[in-house]
Design a protein around this motif. Structure first.
Motif, PDB file in Angstrom:
ATOM      1  N   TYR A 126      27.302 -14.268 -12.064  1.00 15.22           N
ATOM      2  CA  TYR A 126      26.608 -13.125 -12.673  1.00 15.22           C
ATOM      3  C   TYR A 126      27.627 -12.272 -13.413  1.00 15.22           C
ATOM      4  N   ASP A 127      27.238 -11.710 -14.503  1.00 18.28           N
ATOM      5  CA  ASP A 127      28.069 -10.726 -15.224  1.00 18.28           C
ATOM      6  C   ASP A 127      29.500 -11.219 -15.416  1.00 18.28           C
ATOM      7  N   VAL A 153      30.986 -12.188 -11.066  1.00 21.22           N
ATOM      8  CA  VAL A 153      30.452 -12.263  -9.695  1.00 21.22           C
ATOM      9  C   VAL A 153      29.971 -13.694  -9.432  1.00 21.22           C
ATOM     10  N   ALA A 196      28.084 -15.933  -7.330  1.00 20.52           N
ATOM     11  CA  ALA A 196      27.104 -15.814  -6.248  1.00 20.52           C
ATOM     12  C   ALA A 196      26.933 -17.147  -5.524  1.00 20.52           C
ATOM     13  N   PRO A 205      23.245 -14.848   6.049  1.00 16.86           N
ATOM     14  CA  PRO A 205      23.105 -13.394   5.993  1.00 16.86           C
ATOM     15  C   PRO A 205      22.801 -12.913   4.574  1.00 16.86           C
ATOM     16  N   SER A 206      22.379 -11.678   4.479  1.00 19.13           N
ATOM     17  CA  SER A 206      22.040 -11.087   3.194  1.00 19.13           C
ATOM     18  C   SER A 206      23.220 -11.194   2.227  1.00 19.13           C
ATOM     19  N   GLY A 207      22.934 -11.576   0.994  1.00 20.17           N
ATOM     20  CA  GLY A 207      23.978 -11.637  -0.030  1.00 20.17           C
ATOM     21  C   GLY A 207      24.725 -12.952  -0.100  1.00 20.17           C
ATOM     22  N   CYS A 208      24.319 -13.957   0.684  1.00 20.35           N
ATOM     23  CA  CYS A 208      25.084 -15.215   0.705  1.00 20.35           C
ATOM     24  C   CYS A 208      24.686 -16.175  -0.416  1.00 20.35           C
ATOM     25  N   GLY A 209      23.672 -15.815  -1.207  1.00 17.96           N
ATOM     26  CA  GLY A 209      23.316 -16.637  -2.366  1.00 17.96           C
ATOM     27  C   GLY A 209      22.063 -17.485  -2.212  1.00 17.96           C
ATOM     28  N   LYS A 210      21.256 -17.204  -1.200  1.00 14.86           N
ATOM     29  CA  LYS A 210      20.040 -17.987  -0.967  1.00 14.86           C
ATOM     30  C   LYS A 210      19.042 -17.812  -2.107  1.00 14.86           C
ATOM     31  N   SER A 211      18.731 -16.540  -2.419  1.00 15.67           N
ATOM     32  CA  SER A 211      17.722 -16.287  -3.464  1.00 15.67           C
ATOM     33  C   SER A 211      18.219 -16.789  -4.814  1.00 15.67           C
ATOM     34  N   THR A 212      19.495 -16.576  -5.070  1.00 13.69           N
ATOM     35  CA  THR A 212      20.047 -17.026  -6.349  1.00 13.69           C
ATOM     36  C   THR A 212      19.852 -18.532  -6.504  1.00 13.69           C
TER      37      THR A 212
END
Ligand SMILES: Nc1ncnc2c1ncn2[C@@H]1O[C@H](COP(=O)(O)OP(=O)(O)O)[C@@H](O)[C@H]1O
Ligand SMILES: [Mg+2]
Length: 375
Positions: A13-14, A17, A19, A38-45
């Motif tokens: 990203y950008d 970053v 991800a 955990p949150s922020g580990c790149g699952k949704s991405t």
């Protein structure tokens, strides 16, 4: 129906970053795969790259045999369910479900057939005429799932679909997703931060941290043979205990020394460690709370602990202990076999004695954090 293949997939990203790093995974046709971490580990991405909602910075994504890196989301034959439902508030449940089919200019009768069938599967037939705001959270989530089902996609993508529901409803919907999966026989990729959800839903789970895959396996494999400290601590509840210990090699066998006790390893462990050329070294010993043995009588070669907290959960007891080294240890004990006297012994402030059979011990290198046998 389709397989999904990710080869060296990366997301930046950008411009700086990162991800998702070098993500490699082959999801089989009709498999239910869960991304967990955990949150922020790149699952949704990662999921959004499969959906086509994010560009892929590097690598190859295939759905079936087709490379879809540059294929529009609407042409990927996927359907996605989001955490926040994303329903259209001003139209009925029926129209919400029919919406994407109308866009595709599908025949009216076919739309009707599909909406009614999906509503039937999800038990929302009686709400078809209502607007979303007249539904509970669980009902809205069913509509969101229904909207995906009617499209009969090759791949079903779900991003934390149960996170907005309260605990009881979440358990109920989790069971419904298991049933749904049996009726809608297609490929699922499901994202969650909840290890229980991952364990109960996945044919295979992909444990992620900081944009990297840590381990891929069946729930049982990941539970029994975690490859590193992170996976060991993330999967299982209450969390695995971690204790400073020493692995001793002598002759062709190994043993673990901790807190004044020595526990010989079993032949399989000896063989695996010898094959890897492991020598005497400091280790972090992992033992799950439910795999700890409480000794009431024979206290030889046992670990002495003090009981700090005694949590009665009904069918089981959770004991929070500290060792003489001040290590914290949690023990989970079924109550059904405990005598009155034994229960009395397990009160706050008392001393107690525990041990672990070799087969439940996980051995980690303190520096690499890898499992010495499976890492
Ligand atoms: N649109 C974005 N722009 C910049 N960074 C993003 C964007 N979306 C996500 N990130 C970052 O990418 C990482 C992974 O995020 P995400 O995939 O949402 O994680 P998860 O779903 O596992 O919680 C996080 O560090 C997050 O801050
Ligand atoms: Mg997310």
């Amino acid at each position: 129906m389709a397989s999904v293949t990710l080869e060296h997939v990366k997301k930046v990203y950008d411009k700086n970053v990162v991800a998702v790093h070098d993500f490699n995974l082959q999801i089989k046709d009709k498999e239910f795969v869960v991304f967990v971490g955990p949150s922020g580990c790149g699952k949704s991405t990662t999921l959004r790259m499969v959906a086509g909602l994010e560009d892929i910075s590097d690598g190859i994504l295939k759905i079936g045999d087709r490379v879809v890196n540059d294929v529009e989301p609407k042409d990927r034959d996927i359907a996605m369910v989001f955490q926040n439902y994303a329903l259209y508030p001003h139209i009925s449940v029926y129209e919400n479900m029919a919406f994407s089919l109308r866009l595709r200019k599908m025949d009216k009768e076919e739309i009707h057939r599909r909406v009614c069938q999906a509503a039937e599967i999800l038990g929302i037939t009686e709400y078809l005429g209502r607007k979303p705001k007249a539904l509970s959270g669980g009902q809205r989530q069913r509509v969101a799932i229904g909207r995906a089902i009617v499209r009969d996609p090759a791949v079903f993508l779900m991003d934390e679909p149960l996170s907005n529901l309260d605990a009881k409803l979440r358990n109920q919907m989790r069971a419904e997703i298991i049933l749904l999966r049996k009726r809608v026989d297609t490929t699922f990729i499901y994202v969650t931060h909840d290890q229980t959800e991952a364990m109960t839903l996945g044919d295979r789970i992909v444990v992620m941290k900081d944009g990297y895959i840590q381990q891929v396996g069946t729930p049982q494999e990941v539970f029994d043979t975690p490859v590193n400290l992170f996976v060991a601590g993330f999967i299982g509840s209450p969390q695995m205990n971690f204790l400073k210990a020493k692995l001793i090699q002598s002759g062709n066998g190994y043993s673990v020394e901790l807190l004044g006790t020595t526990i010989p390893l079993n032949p399989d462990q000896n063989q695996a460690l010898a094959a890897k050329g492991v020598k005497t070294q400091e280790i972090i010993l992992g033992v799950r709370p439910e795999h700890t043995t409480v000794l009431f009588d024979n206290k030889e070669n046992a670990i002495e602990c003090t009981i700090n907290v005694n949590e009665m959960m009904g069918s089981e007891l959770h004991l929070h202990l500290s060792s003489q080294n001040k290590d914290k240890i949690i023990v989970r004990l079924p109550t059904v076999d405990l005598s009155k006297e034994q229960r009395a012994q397990l009160s706050y402030g008392n001393k107690m004695y525990i041990t672990f059979p070799a087969k439940v011990m996980h051995l980690f290198d303190p520096t690499s954090e890898k499992n010495l046998i499976y890492g």
